[in-house]
Design a protein around this motif. Structure first.
Motif, PDB file in Angstrom:
ATOM      1  N   VAL A   1      45.984  19.666  -5.353  1.00 33.68           N
ATOM      2  CA  VAL A   1      45.608  19.688  -6.771  1.00 33.68           C
ATOM      3  C   VAL A   1      45.311  18.301  -7.342  1.00 33.68           C
ATOM      4  N   PRO A   2      46.201  17.306  -7.209  1.00 31.32           N
ATOM      5  CA  PRO A   2      45.873  15.990  -7.789  1.00 31.32           C
ATOM      6  C   PRO A   2      44.625  15.360  -7.179  1.00 31.32           C
ATOM      7  N   VAL A   3      44.412  15.573  -5.889  1.00 25.22           N
ATOM      8  CA  VAL A   3      43.228  15.023  -5.225  1.00 25.22           C
ATOM      9  C   VAL A   3      41.966  15.676  -5.781  1.00 25.22           C
ATOM     10  N   ILE A   4      42.002  16.985  -5.960  1.00 32.56           N
ATOM     11  CA  ILE A   4      40.854  17.690  -6.544  1.00 32.56           C
ATOM     12  C   ILE A   4      40.563  17.150  -7.941  1.00 32.56           C
ATOM     13  N   MET A   5      41.610  16.939  -8.722  1.00 30.78           N
ATOM     14  CA  MET A   5      41.417  16.440 -10.086  1.00 30.78           C
ATOM     15  C   MET A   5      40.790  15.049 -10.094  1.00 30.78           C
ATOM     16  N   GLU A   6      41.215  14.190  -9.186  1.00 31.89           N
ATOM     17  CA  GLU A   6      40.617  12.855  -9.087  1.00 31.89           C
ATOM     18  C   GLU A   6      39.138  12.969  -8.724  1.00 31.89           C
ATOM     19  N   PHE A   7      38.814  13.900  -7.843  1.00 34.40           N
ATOM     20  CA  PHE A   7      37.422  14.124  -7.444  1.00 34.40           C
ATOM     21  C   PHE A   7      36.586  14.570  -8.637  1.00 34.40           C
ATOM     22  N   LEU A   8      37.113  15.507  -9.412  1.00 32.07           N
ATOM     23  CA  LEU A   8      36.392  15.985 -10.590  1.00 32.07           C
ATOM     24  C   LEU A   8      36.164  14.856 -11.590  1.00 32.07           C
ATOM     25  N   GLU A   9      37.144  13.974 -11.724  1.00 30.41           N
ATOM     26  CA  GLU A   9      37.022  12.865 -12.663  1.00 30.41           C
ATOM     27  C   GLU A   9      35.904  11.919 -12.251  1.00 30.41           C
ATOM     28  N   GLU A  10      35.755  11.721 -10.960  1.00 36.68           N
ATOM     29  CA  GLU A  10      34.698  10.842 -10.463  1.00 36.68           C
ATOM     30  C   GLU A  10      33.315  11.446 -10.696  1.00 36.68           C
ATOM     31  N   ILE A  11      33.211  12.768 -10.622  1.00 32.62           N
ATOM     32  CA  ILE A  11      31.904  13.414 -10.766  1.00 32.62           C
ATOM     33  C   ILE A  11      31.431  13.399 -12.216  1.00 32.62           C
ATOM     34  N   ILE A  12      32.344  13.743 -13.134  1.00 32.92           N
ATOM     35  CA  ILE A  12      31.960  13.777 -14.552  1.00 32.92           C
ATOM     36  C   ILE A  12      32.918  12.887 -15.350  1.00 32.92           C
ATOM     37  N   PRO A  13      32.737  11.576 -15.264  1.00 30.99           N
ATOM     38  CA  PRO A  13      33.607  10.676 -16.037  1.00 30.99           C
ATOM     39  C   PRO A  13      33.315  10.723 -17.532  1.00 30.99           C
ATOM     40  N   GLU A  14      32.154  11.286 -17.906  1.00 33.02           N
ATOM     41  CA  GLU A  14      31.775  11.336 -19.322  1.00 33.02           C
ATOM     42  C   GLU A  14      32.674  12.279 -20.135  1.00 33.02           C
ATOM     43  N   VAL A  15      33.347  13.207 -19.448  1.00 31.76           N
ATOM     44  CA  VAL A  15      34.311  14.089 -20.119  1.00 31.76           C
ATOM     45  C   VAL A  15      35.673  13.775 -19.497  1.00 31.76           C
ATOM     46  N   PRO A  16      36.319  12.717 -19.954  1.00 32.45           N
ATOM     47  CA  PRO A  16      37.502  12.208 -19.248  1.00 32.45           C
ATOM     48  C   PRO A  16      38.758  13.036 -19.480  1.00 32.45           C
ATOM     49  N   LEU A  17      39.491  13.229 -18.403  1.00 31.70           N
ATOM     50  CA  LEU A  17      40.845  13.769 -18.482  1.00 31.70           C
ATOM     51  C   LEU A  17      41.848  12.744 -17.957  1.00 31.70           C
ATOM     52  N   LEU A  18      41.364  11.531 -17.750  1.00 30.64           N
ATOM     53  CA  LEU A  18      42.199  10.367 -17.484  1.00 30.64           C
ATOM     54  C   LEU A  18      41.767   9.278 -18.460  1.00 30.64           C
ATOM     55  N   PRO A  19      42.713   8.498 -18.986  1.00 33.76           N
ATOM     56  CA  PRO A  19      42.344   7.441 -19.927  1.00 33.76           C
ATOM     57  C   PRO A  19      41.481   6.368 -19.283  1.00 33.76           C
ATOM     58  N   GLU A  20      40.749   5.624 -20.095  1.00 35.59           N
ATOM     59  CA  GLU A  20      39.923   4.526 -19.591  1.00 35.59           C
ATOM     60  C   GLU A  20      40.778   3.343 -19.159  1.00 35.59           C
ATOM     61  N   ASP A  21      41.847   3.062 -19.899  1.00 34.18           N
ATOM     62  CA  ASP A  21      42.720   1.937 -19.585  1.00 34.18           C
ATOM     63  C   ASP A  21      43.451   2.166 -18.263  1.00 34.18           C
ATOM     64  N   VAL A  22      43.472   1.155 -17.411  1.00 35.13           N
ATOM     65  CA  VAL A  22      44.039   1.293 -16.065  1.00 35.13           C
ATOM     66  C   VAL A  22      45.528   1.636 -16.124  1.00 35.13           C
ATOM     67  N   PHE A  23      46.274   0.955 -16.980  1.00 34.52           N
ATOM     68  CA  PHE A  23      47.709   1.232 -17.082  1.00 34.52           C
ATOM     69  C   PHE A  23      47.953   2.644 -17.604  1.00 34.52           C
ATOM     70  N   GLU A  24      47.200   3.042 -18.614  1.00 32.24           N
ATOM     71  CA  GLU A  24      47.370   4.385 -19.171  1.00 32.24           C
ATOM     72  C   GLU A  24      47.013   5.467 -18.154  1.00 32.24           C
ATOM     73  N   ARG A  25      46.029   5.192 -17.323  1.00 36.90           N
ATOM     74  CA  ARG A  25      45.691   6.141 -16.242  1.00 36.90           C
ATOM     75  C   ARG A  25      46.876   6.299 -15.302  1.00 36.90           C
ATOM     76  N   ALA A  26      47.523   5.169 -14.989  1.00 35.89           N
ATOM     77  CA  ALA A  26      48.688   5.210 -14.104  1.00 35.89           C
ATOM     78  C   ALA A  26      49.828   6.012 -14.735  1.00 35.89           C
ATOM     79  N   LYS A  27      49.997   5.906 -16.054  1.00 39.07           N
ATOM     80  CA  LYS A  27      51.060   6.654 -16.717  1.00 39.07           C
ATOM     81  C   LYS A  27      50.797   8.158 -16.677  1.00 39.07           C
ATOM     82  N   VAL A  28      49.524   8.555 -16.778  1.00 38.77           N
ATOM     83  CA  VAL A  28      49.186   9.976 -16.630  1.00 38.77           C
ATOM     84  C   VAL A  28      49.532  10.434 -15.218  1.00 38.77           C
TER      85      VAL A  28
END
Length: 215
Positions: A62-89
């Protein structure tokens, strides 16, 4: 077009399905169950569902699939833009899956001869899950979502994992831990009110009613 393999009563399947819908993907659902058949293992190496079929091949976990989806459509983010905030998610995702959901799954996967887990196992799971929930409470912002003002993958995972955790624990032990977390109740109401989540919940209810009528 992407294809999502799994079954509708699987909370893991519904995590990925919700992520796909929230990001606006067109995809096909392929009804399937875990298998150790050789052909199935070429698609899902651990023989588990859900897994995703893309043009290039198959992806599981599941987490790997979600990372893949984020890479395909970054324009509709489900991870924050900030690197630290992404890590907190990602940190919250890990706690939800590894320290809250997975311990509870042991109560379902290893019943004794009477169809229920022994009390020692239940007691151990209670300790682990309450530690996980304590970590969740310390990390979550509930503002209004788990990681702040934006809906994220942590919310996707929590929405489908925590209901299962709560209902399962109440089957095997006196359990009020999650009922007493008022912030969690408010958070769930907020997520359930999202249009896509609301539509998906109604579809799941309809599918389960149809399954119950047919069985």
């Amino acid at each position: 077009m992407l294809k999502l393999y799994g079954f509708h009563t699987s909370h893991y399947f519904n995590m990925v399905k919700l992520a796909l819908l929230e990001k606006g993907f067109e995809f096909e659902e392929v009804h399937s169950y875990p298998s150790r058949e050789p052909l199935f293992l070429t698609m899902s190496p651990m023989g588990e569902v859900p897994f995703l079929e893309a043009r290039e091949g198959f992806i599981s976990d599941v987490p790997v699939i979600m990372e893949f989806l984020e890479e395909i459509i970054p324009e509709v983010p489900l991870l924050p833009e900030d690197v630290f905030e992404r890590a907190k998610v990602r940190e919250l995702m890990s706690i939800l899956l590894q320290h809250i959901e997975q311990p509870v799954s042991r109560l379902l996967d290893h019943p004794d001869s009477k169809g229920s887990p022994d009390q020692a196992r239940v007691d151990q799971v209670i300790v682990e899950v309450e530690r996980g929930l304590d970590a969740l409470a310390r990390l979550a912002r509930f503002d209004p979502y788990l990681c702040g003002k934006e809906f994220s993958y942590a919310d996707v995972i929590a929405y489908h994992a925590l209901d299962l955790v709560n209902s399962t624990m109440k089957k095997f032990a006196p359990w009020t831990a999650m009922d007493e977390m008022t912030d969690l109740a408010d958070w769930r109401y907020t997520v359930a009110a999202r249009p896509i989540v609301h539509q998906m919940d109604n579809t799941l209810i309809s599918e389960r009613d149809t399954f119950s009528a047919d069985s």
